[in-house]
Each structure stands twice: as C-alpha cells, then as structure tokens.
Design an enzyme around this catalytic site. Structure first.
Site, PDB file in Angstrom:
ATOM      1  N   HIS A  68      -5.799 -17.240  -9.477  1.00  0.00           N
ATOM      2  CA  HIS A  68      -5.830 -16.139 -10.246  1.00  0.00           C
ATOM      3  C   HIS A  68      -5.801 -16.001 -11.512  1.00  0.00           C
ATOM      4  CE1 HIS A  68      -5.848 -11.704  -9.799  1.00  0.00           C
ATOM      5  NE2 HIS A  68      -4.491 -11.561 -10.284  1.00  0.00           N
ATOM      6  N   SER A 102       4.611 -10.950 -13.498  1.00  0.00           N
ATOM      7  CA  SER A 102       3.927 -11.529 -14.627  1.00  0.00           C
ATOM      8  C   SER A 102       4.750 -12.673 -15.094  1.00  0.00           C
ATOM      9  CB  SER A 102       4.187 -10.210 -15.572  1.00  0.00           C
ATOM     10  OG  SER A 102       3.977 -10.473 -17.073  1.00  0.00           O
ATOM     11  N   TYR A 106      -5.287  -4.784  -4.650  1.00  0.00           N
ATOM     12  CA  TYR A 106      -3.951  -4.733  -4.424  1.00  0.00           C
ATOM     13  C   TYR A 106      -3.514  -4.289  -3.090  1.00  0.00           C
ATOM     14  CZ  TYR A 106      -3.043  -6.272  -9.315  1.00  0.00           C
ATOM     15  OH  TYR A 106      -3.045  -6.968 -10.357  1.00  0.00           O
ATOM     16  N   HIS A 158       1.417 -14.200 -12.097  1.00  0.00           N
ATOM     17  CA  HIS A 158      -0.116 -13.916 -12.701  1.00  0.00           C
ATOM     18  C   HIS A 158      -0.456 -14.777 -13.550  1.00  0.00           C
ATOM     19  CE1 HIS A 158      -0.986  -9.847 -10.979  1.00  0.00           C
ATOM     20  NE2 HIS A 158      -2.098 -10.072 -11.580  1.00  0.00           N
ATOM     21  N   GLU A 218      -4.061  -8.627  -3.887  1.00  0.00           N
ATOM     22  CA  GLU A 218      -2.936  -9.212  -4.556  1.00  0.00           C
ATOM     23  C   GLU A 218      -1.606  -8.580  -3.940  1.00  0.00           C
ATOM     24  OE1 GLU A 218      -3.338  -9.389  -8.797  1.00  0.00           O
ATOM     25  OE2 GLU A 218      -5.570  -8.916  -8.387  1.00  0.00           O
TER      26      GLU A 218
END
EC number: 3.5.1.23
Length: 688
Positions: free
Chosen positions: A110, A267, A493, A219, A452
C-alpha cells in the site's frame, strides 16, 4: 551406513514439514511522466527513483498432498485483478496447472509512491490518467519472475510464527469514527489500532535463513503527496533494511516482505494532525477548519526534517521489530496446506442484521471522499464527517449522474458525490466482482481482501473467520488468522456499520454501503464452508471481466531523444566537486548531471540507472550503491521538450559512516534515435 543416512533423511523431512521457496524480482515501471497511484494528486508524476519497487514471492508446498500456495507481496498501492490474472496465465504457459487463481495470492504494501495505471476501473484510471500497459507489463513480468525464482529454489524447510507489540509506529487517523463502535467491543482491545506485528519465518532443514513475511497495519503515506521519486514508502524501506542486514551478515539471498494488514484508518503520522504552517491541531472536519492557505496534514516523527526522514523512522521501527521476532522464540507451524478462492459479486450480496435482510448497494463515493484524509488532503471546500450534500455540488453531480432514489436510501447517511455504480459511460467505474481468498498453513490461516479495512472492521472479520473455522472443524481456540491486503484487486475501503455513520473519508470511500463489512463476513464464512466441504459446489464463483481493451491512456506520449549540442548521450554536464570531503554528523550531498535519454525507454528491471563506485585498485572500481539504495537519488527532466533533450541527475547523500576512499558516480541510460524503434544503451561515470 546407507541405512543410517536414509533414517537421517527421513527425520529431516519430518522435522521440516514443508517444501518452501523464496524469490524476489524488480517490478519498477516507468519512473517518469506517469502519475503516482494513491494520493490522486493531479500533477504528481514521477521524476525518478528513491528506491525500486519489488515483488517478493514465497511458495509453500505440502510434501504429502502436493498442495501448494504462493504468497506474493508487492511494493504497490494495491494489486490489479487483471495483473494477477495475467501472472497466472503466464505461469500456466510455463508450468501447466500448478499455479491457479486459487493458490496464488498477491498482496500489496500500500505504498502511495509507486507508478499508477494497473487498475482497470474508471474511477482509479481517472486518478492516474488511464490504464497504462507501460506500468502493467513490467509488473506482470516482475511478479512472475519472483515466483519463478521461488519455484527454482524449493527446498525442504520449516515455518515458524511469532508476534509482538510494536509501539510508536502507527495511530488512528479517524478516532471519532472508531469511538462509534460499541464500548463493549472497544473494551476488548488495548489500542484503537492494532499494535501487534506477526512474522512468518522461513528456514531450510539445515537451519539456514531463507526469508520472512511480516504483517503490521500502517498506511504507506510516510512520504507525502509532494513526492516525485518512486519508492516503496515505509514498508519498502523496512524490507530493504532487513534484506541488507541479512544478506551482508547471514544469508546472501534472504527475502523479507513487509505485508499490509487492516490499515484503513491507520496512519504513520504519529505526532497527529496540524494545520500546515501552524501548531493548530485539526482533524479534517469543518469544525476544525484551518486558516486560509493552510491544510490539515498529519505529521510523522521526522516531519521537521522531511517525509523521507519520517519514512526512515517508521520503516526502521518495523525492520527492527521483524528481526527481533524472527530471532526470538517462535511457534512451529505444522499441518496441511490448503486454499480456497472465489470471484464474488459483492453487489448481489444480501445480509441479515437484526432479522432484517438488506441488499448491498451499487457502488458510490461520498462527499468526504473528495476531502481526502489528514495524510493527504484533497479538494478545497470538502470536509470529513460530511453527512449532507450541498446544492451546488449536487447540481454538478446530477449533470454527471443523478443517483436513483433507491441508491440514495441504500447509501444513507452517505451524501453521494460520485454515483459510480450506476454510471454506464466508458466501463465499470468500480469493481462489482471481487477476488477473495483463504490460505491454510496448519493452524494458521491467511485471508486476502481487496479493500482497505479499518481497524475494527478487520478485527470483526478476523474473529468471524476464526469462529467459522472452529464451527467447521478446521480450527480451534489456538488458530491464528492473518489479514492481508489490499490484495488481488482494489475496491477502496470497508468500515464497520457504526463508523460508516460518521462519514469520515473511510466511510465515504466504502463503496457498497453501510452493510459492506457484514457482506464480507458472510462471504468468508462461505469460503470456510467451501474449504471444509471441497466436494460441495453450491457456492457460485463469477467470471472476472477484463475492461483493459476499453480503457484510455492520457499519459504523455514520449518522443525520440536528442543529445545536447556538441555532446553525446551520457556526457557529464555538471561534475562533482573536485574538493575532498570530510566526515560530518549530517550527510554530505554529492551529485553530477549527465546528457540523458528518457527513462521510459527502458525501466531497467533488475538493473540500475545509477552507480556509486569505490576505487579498490588502479583502474579497478567496485559498485557500492545503486538506485535501490536509500542514500541515492536518480532524477530526470527535459531541458527542451520540443527538441527531445534531457538530463539526468545522480545524487549520493554520503553518511558519516561511509568508508574513506575515492568514489565516482555513474549513470546508465537508454536513448531512442529519431525514426527508430530500437534503443541504445550507454553508460558514463563522473570524474572521481
């Protein structure tokens, strides 16, 4: 004596338990003029290389049943369903029916810093200006070669599994949505993101190290949307570190894959989000609107230096943890190998919630999709947590495609911005048929999803799969279930039903409505049933469509190359300084520029555009760096585009621990002459 040897061989076969192989190959495509996949930032086209992109393959075979599975991890934003199909077709041309859509799983890291053009659906093509065979072909070639390399290196070996907590490497970027999940459910977990890393280790029967696969959710956005150099982000760097360490010190062909997990709301910008140019906290909502000219951006641990420094820190954290787990006490993996896969039409799914049946929606993207995330804000004027549209944008939307009343009800409370599932122009805007898959390795199960998944949606699916395995007598309380993805395709997502109500970016980007997660759960319960009942053929697998012949490509056409006036290709335009450099605490940057050809002439798979060489004797030089090393940079630009003249710049960021000596920079390129379809390779070095 012969009898003793036979007994020893029999014992080692029992100890190993599997036939295993590892392989790696380059998948870097066009590094210039092609848009990067991930941020959908118009104009974010490649201008060179920070690090190359790789496919890393792992083959596991049950020596008794001959059942075989292949796990491939790629340094890409996702994986195209057609890319996987082409890989399997080429493998079957070479090996026959050994490899199929069922036993080949291709999962991505990713990274948002790779070239785009390998997803065949209109929405994702628009974000990178098309389906780009120039990207797809090297990707297929490289993935296939990684599998061939693993196939050619099959040996008797063993697998082991270990896990441990990794802190200070990920945070939840949408905690408001996470808090909407039931308190009782949240209370089961220590954190609002998964902090556990799982490592699957590969060793041969002599105990020699072959490779590892690590799963950890974070991510691939440590390097932000201003970047123009191709690289694998934090997981690509983690793999580079582990392989460099193992290959130099322990095993010369060690393969380390850093796979992705349920990272949808996770994140690497661990310091939180702030309005750029200020220290004002924000979360991307209208309530935390930033001052004019400022955007809400996440900050990684090295943000004051650069995104590359944040990437180094998050990547190194993963690398060190993976090495720790690899060398620590682990659980031996034993048992049978099995797999099951299905092409599933998610839009036909009917789910049951509280005794009420609901059909999933045709795909649509909400207003907050246009807002982007705190990792990469998108269009001005859009905000996260948006559950109502506005008249102006609704009028524009309706010109493109007015959502039906049924679609608006189905997607509620999502205000629809792009009614992708009801659009009929061009070809399908988002996928309807998804490639879902489940691998069995003894009491370890790996499942692949193309979406995701947020932290809690991934947790729910893992728990549901484990429950189904136990109910179907395939697992027990000690069963380990591993989430891998985005894999085998891309379908945006998947949030929980509760998170969807908040309509942050993740909810707005859940295409098939609020019951998407429940549909996935039911589909994987069916996959478990298929594995437990292999002769029962009641569950349908659809045909995967191929839209690539109907696609478009708006990538700039590149022309033939011209050398500079009174110069030849590869000539040095600007040399490194003749000064001597002394060690400092901060890297010294040395660079040289050369007369270049367009890098799109040849992606140089498993090669390099640059070299750093060290002088080891008179007229003898040794290559010590390539364009895959983190302290080198290769960049390219046109000097005069109409004339076709360009230049390449090679940089080396010399760290304080580099051995003293005489070094030189080199450039390798290809040029295409006017009225010619063939390219000519050239190589030059700067003056040392």
């Amino acid at each position: 004596m012969i009898r003793l040897i036979l007994i020893f061989l029999a014992l080692t076969t029992v100890i190993g338990g599997f036939r295993i192989g590892t392989g790696k190959s380059d998948i870097t495509g066009p590094v210039t003029q092609v848009m990067m996949m991930g941020y959908a930032e118009l104009g974010q086209t490649g201008q060179g290389i920070l690090q190359r992109l790789w496919a890393r393959a792992f083959i596991i075979e049950d020596p008794k049943t001959k059942a075989r599975i292949v796990f491939v991890n790629t340094d890409t934003q996702s994986m195209g369903d057609i890319i996987k199909k082409r890989v399997v077709e080429k493998l079957q041309e070479r090996y026959g029916p050994i490899y199929t859509e069922g036993n080949v799983m291709i999962s991505s890291t990713h990274s948002h810093s790779g070239m785009g053009g390998y997803l065949q659906y209109t929405l994702y093509e628009i974000s990178v200006l098309g389906w780009i065979e120039e990207t797809a072909n090297p990707m297929v070639q490289g993935i296939m070669q990684s599998i061939i390399n693993a196939h050619d290196n099959l040996v008797d070996g063993s697998l082991a599994l270990s896990s441990g907590e990794l802190l200070d490497s990920n945070i939840n970027r949408s905690p408001q949505a996470y808090l909407l999940n039931p308190f009782e459910e949240r209370a089961l977990y220590k954190h609002d993101v998964d902090k556990n890393m799982t490592v699957l280790s590969f060793k041969n029967n002599q105990g020699h190290d072959l490779g590892l696969v690590s799963w950890f959710p974070v991510h691939g956005v440590s390097i932000n949307n201003t970047n123009r150099l191709i690289n694998g982000d934090n997981k690509g760097y983690a793999a580079y570190l582990v392989e460099r360490h193992m290959n130099r010190n322990i095993s010369p062909s060690f393969v380390a894959a850093f796979a992705q997990s349920n990272e949808g709301d996770v994140s690497p910008n661990t310091l939180g989000s702030f309005c750029t140019g200020t220290d004002i906290p924000c979360d991307g909502t209208r309530e935390s609107k930033c001052p004019s000219g400022s955007k809400c951006n996440g900050r990684g641990p090295g943000w004051e230096t650069s995104g590359i420094e944040s990437n180094r820190i998050i990547g190194e954290n993963q690398a060190l943890k993976a090495l720790e787990l690899y060398t620590s006490e682990s659980t031996q993996v034993d048992g049978t190998v099995d797999y099951v896969q299905r092409y599933w039409d998610i839009t036909k799914a009917v789910v049951t919630n509280h005794d009420k049946q609901s059909k999933l929606c045709a795909a649509a993207m909400g207003y907050a999709f246009a807002a982007g995330t705190t990792d990469g804000p998108a269009l001005h004027g859009f905000h996260q947590n948006t559950t109502h549209g506005n008249l102006g944008w609704d009028i524009i939307r309706n010109i493109v495609k007015r959502p039906s009343a049924n679609q608006r009800r189905c997607q509620a409370p999502k205000p629809i911005l792009l009614d992708t599932g009801e659009m009929t122009s061009l070809h399908a805007w988002q996928p309807e048929i998804l490639d879902i898959q489940l691998f069995k390795l003894g009491n370890v199960f790996i499942y692949a999803v193309p979406s995701e998944f947020t932290t809690m949606s991934g947790r729910r699916l893992q728990m549901a799969i484990k429950t189904a395995l136990i109910e179907n007598y395939l697992g027990n309380e000690d069963t380990i279930v591993i989430h891998s993805g985005p894999a085998n395709g891309y379908a945006s997502y998947c949030t929980t039903f509760e998170e969807y109500q908040n309509q942050r970016y993740e909810g707005a980007s859940t295409p098939y409505g609020p019951n998407t997660l429940q549909a996935y759960i039911q589909a994987f319960e069916e996959l478990v049933f298929m594995m437990a009942n292999p002769t029962n053929h009641s569950i349908v697998s659809e045909e995967l469509p191929d839209y690539t012949k109907k696609s478009f490509n708006l990538t700039p056409i590149y022309r033939s190359d011209q050398s500079h006036l009174f110069r030849s290709f590869g000539d040095v335009l600007r040399d490194v300084s003749s000064d001597h450099f002394t060690k400092t605490s901060t890297p010294i940057v040395v660079s040289a520029s050369f007369v270049a050809g367009n890098p799109r002439n040849d992606p140089m798979l498993n090669k390099t555009f640059l070299t750093v060489e060290k002088k080891i004797a008179k007229d003898q030089w040794k290559v010590v760096r390539t364009d895959d090393d983190y302290d080198t940079r290769f960049s390219w630009k046109y000097k005069h585009q109409l004339l076709g003249t360009s230049e390449a710049t090679v940089e080396w960021h010399v760290a304080h621990d580099v051995e003293p000596g005489v070094y030189r920079l080199g450039y390798i390129g290809n040029s295409i002459a006017p009225f010619s379809n063939t390219d000519e390779t050239f190589q030059r070095e700067s003056v040392s």
